[in-house]
Design an enzyme around this catalytic site. Structure first.
Site, PDB file in Angstrom:
ATOM      1  N   CYS A 148       0.834  -1.202   0.000  1.00 28.21           N
ATOM      2  CA  CYS A 148       0.000   0.000   0.000  1.00 28.21           C
ATOM      3  C   CYS A 148       0.872   1.257   0.000  1.00 28.21           C
ATOM      4  O   CYS A 148       1.408   1.656   1.038  1.00 28.21           O
ATOM      5  CB  CYS A 148      -0.928  -0.007   1.216  1.00 28.21           C
ATOM      6  SG  CYS A 148      -1.946   1.464   1.308  1.00 28.21           S
ATOM      7  N   CYS A 151      -0.518   4.128   2.212  1.00 27.74           N
ATOM      8  CA  CYS A 151      -0.329   3.939   3.651  1.00 27.74           C
ATOM      9  C   CYS A 151       1.133   4.135   4.048  1.00 27.74           C
ATOM     10  O   CYS A 151       1.418   4.719   5.091  1.00 27.74           O
ATOM     11  CB  CYS A 151      -0.745   2.532   4.084  1.00 27.74           C
ATOM     12  SG  CYS A 151      -2.172   1.860   3.242  1.00 27.74           S
ATOM     13  N   ASP A 152       2.037   3.618   3.258  1.00 27.27           N
ATOM     14  CA  ASP A 152       3.431   3.503   3.705  1.00 27.27           C
ATOM     15  C   ASP A 152       4.429   4.398   2.967  1.00 27.27           C
ATOM     16  O   ASP A 152       5.575   4.524   3.409  1.00 27.27           O
ATOM     17  CB  ASP A 152       3.902   2.036   3.554  1.00 27.27           C
ATOM     18  CG  ASP A 152       3.057   1.087   4.377  1.00 27.27           C
ATOM     19  OD1 ASP A 152       2.487   1.539   5.388  1.00 27.27           O
ATOM     20  OD2 ASP A 152       2.953  -0.104   4.013  1.00 27.27           O
TER      21      ASP A 152
END
Ligand code: NAP
Length: 335
Positions: A148, A151-152
């Site tokens: 992701c 997200c990261d």
């Protein structure tokens, strides 16, 4: 006004204690579209979501192919979909779906948080990222291996990153990661991308993005965090070490249908086969979105499925003699 009062009275009954007209499994675009339609049709509607409403779009950087929005960030579109479904009366609960019993007039859904009952069920559980299945992937997950970018990505400022895959996701997320990374290398197993031309060209023109074709990942290595990939050239068989600070895997999806085994027919890849009317063959059970076997898995086809499944659920309920809104009124009278 009457409708709002009726619904708020019904809401005082705990979701586990109600018999819902429609229980929707999954709060991605297909589930939210279904909830919007059934809620608006005054059917009592429960959406069961595992984590964050929005499904894959909640983890998508930019959506540019959804009519009405020239360009919109995935999480924002996800929030709007949730807001709209709730606005029309759909309720959302959270939990992991463990098993279902779909036979009979009342279907049950067992989750990690409780058991829910519905007259109809719409399966819209979508699909999850496919893993590479190579040594080091699980060991270094969360330590440089990610699925992701949204997200990261921010954890990798100034790092050299690899993105694995050649589809729309790899090209889209590779481009997104270039804002943080010093360089992004999109590594693909063939000499041709599967992704649409626009995404390939946009990535190609980014000064920090490069392509490495005809390579597969054999191992992910590092001492406590990702340090290098061991790649194999698919034409020559030659192996090489490729130093990176992180690797983002975008090699397709696997349908989330494990809990359906023995309940619904699945194809050999785990998708639920269903024709255009989204009917599964079990009365009162419909399927929508990426979890359904289909030619094109897009946001637009997911919401299309959600609306079809919702209308079919409503038709089924009417055929059973359940009038939309009736159950809300009954609940309100009891409350
Ligand atoms: P996808 O289209 O299935 O592409 C998967 C890619 O991963 C393919 O290039 C495939 O290679 C490669 N691959 C598969 N297994 C591999 C393995 N074991 N090792 C190395 N490479 C492997 O999946 P996706 O990109 O996640 O897209 C899923 C759906 O979402 C698609 O319908 C896509 O159009 C849609 N989507 C759309 C957008 C958008 O902006 N419109 C963005 C994201 C996703 P081969 O090509 O050789 O098979």
């Amino acid at each position: 006004m009457v409708e709002v009062q009726v619904q708020s009275a019904a809401r005082s009954v705990a979701p586990q204690d109600r018999l819902w007209d429609v229980v929707i499994l999954g709060g991605g675009p297909a589930g939210m579209a279904a909830g919007l339609y059934t809620g608006r049709a005054l059917l009592s509607t429960l959406i069961i979501e595992k984590a964050v409403p929005g499904g894959q779009i909640a983890n998508t950087y930019l959506v540019e192919d959804y009519p009405g929005f020239l360009s919109i960030e995935g999480p924002e579109l996800a929030r709007k979909m949730e807001e709209q479904a709730r606005h029309f009366g759909a309720e959302i609960v959270y939990g992991d779906i463990e098993s279902v019993d779909l036979k009979g007039g009342v279907k049950t859904v067992l989750t990690s948080e409780g058991t829910y009952r519905g007259r109809t069920v719409i399966v819209a559980t979508g699909a999850s990222p496919r893993k590479l299945g190579v040594p080091g992937e699980d060991e270094l997950a969360g330590r440089g291996v990610s699925y992701c970018a949204i997200c990261d990505g921010a954890f990798f400022k100034g790092e050299k990153l690899a993105v694995i895959g050649g589809g729309d996701s790899a090209l889209d997320e590779g481009y997104f990661l270039a804002r943080y990374a010093s360089k992004v290398t999109i590594i693909h197993r063939r000499d041709e991308f599967r992704a649409v031309r626009q995404l390939v060209e946009r990535a190609r023109q980014h000064p920090k993005v490069e392509f490495l074709m005809n390579r597969v990942v054999e191992r992910i290595e590092g001492d406590g965090k990702v340090e290098r990939l061991i790649l194999r050239d698919t034409r020559t068989g030659e192996r090489s070490a490729f130093p990176v600070g992180g690797v983002f895997v975008y090699i397709g999806m696997i349908p989330n249908t494990g809990f359906l085994k023995g309940q619904l027919k699945l194809d050999d890849r785990g998708y639920v086969p269903a024709p255009e009317d989204c009917a599964t063959g079990i009365p009162g059970v419909f399927v929508a979105g990426d979890v359904r076997y289909k030619f094109l898995r897009q946001l637009t086809t997911a919401v299309a499925d959600g609306s079809v499944a919702a209308m079919m659920a409503e038709k089924y309920l009417l055929d059973q003699g359940v009038e939309p809104g009736t159950k809300e009124k009954e609940a309100a009278v009891k409350a």
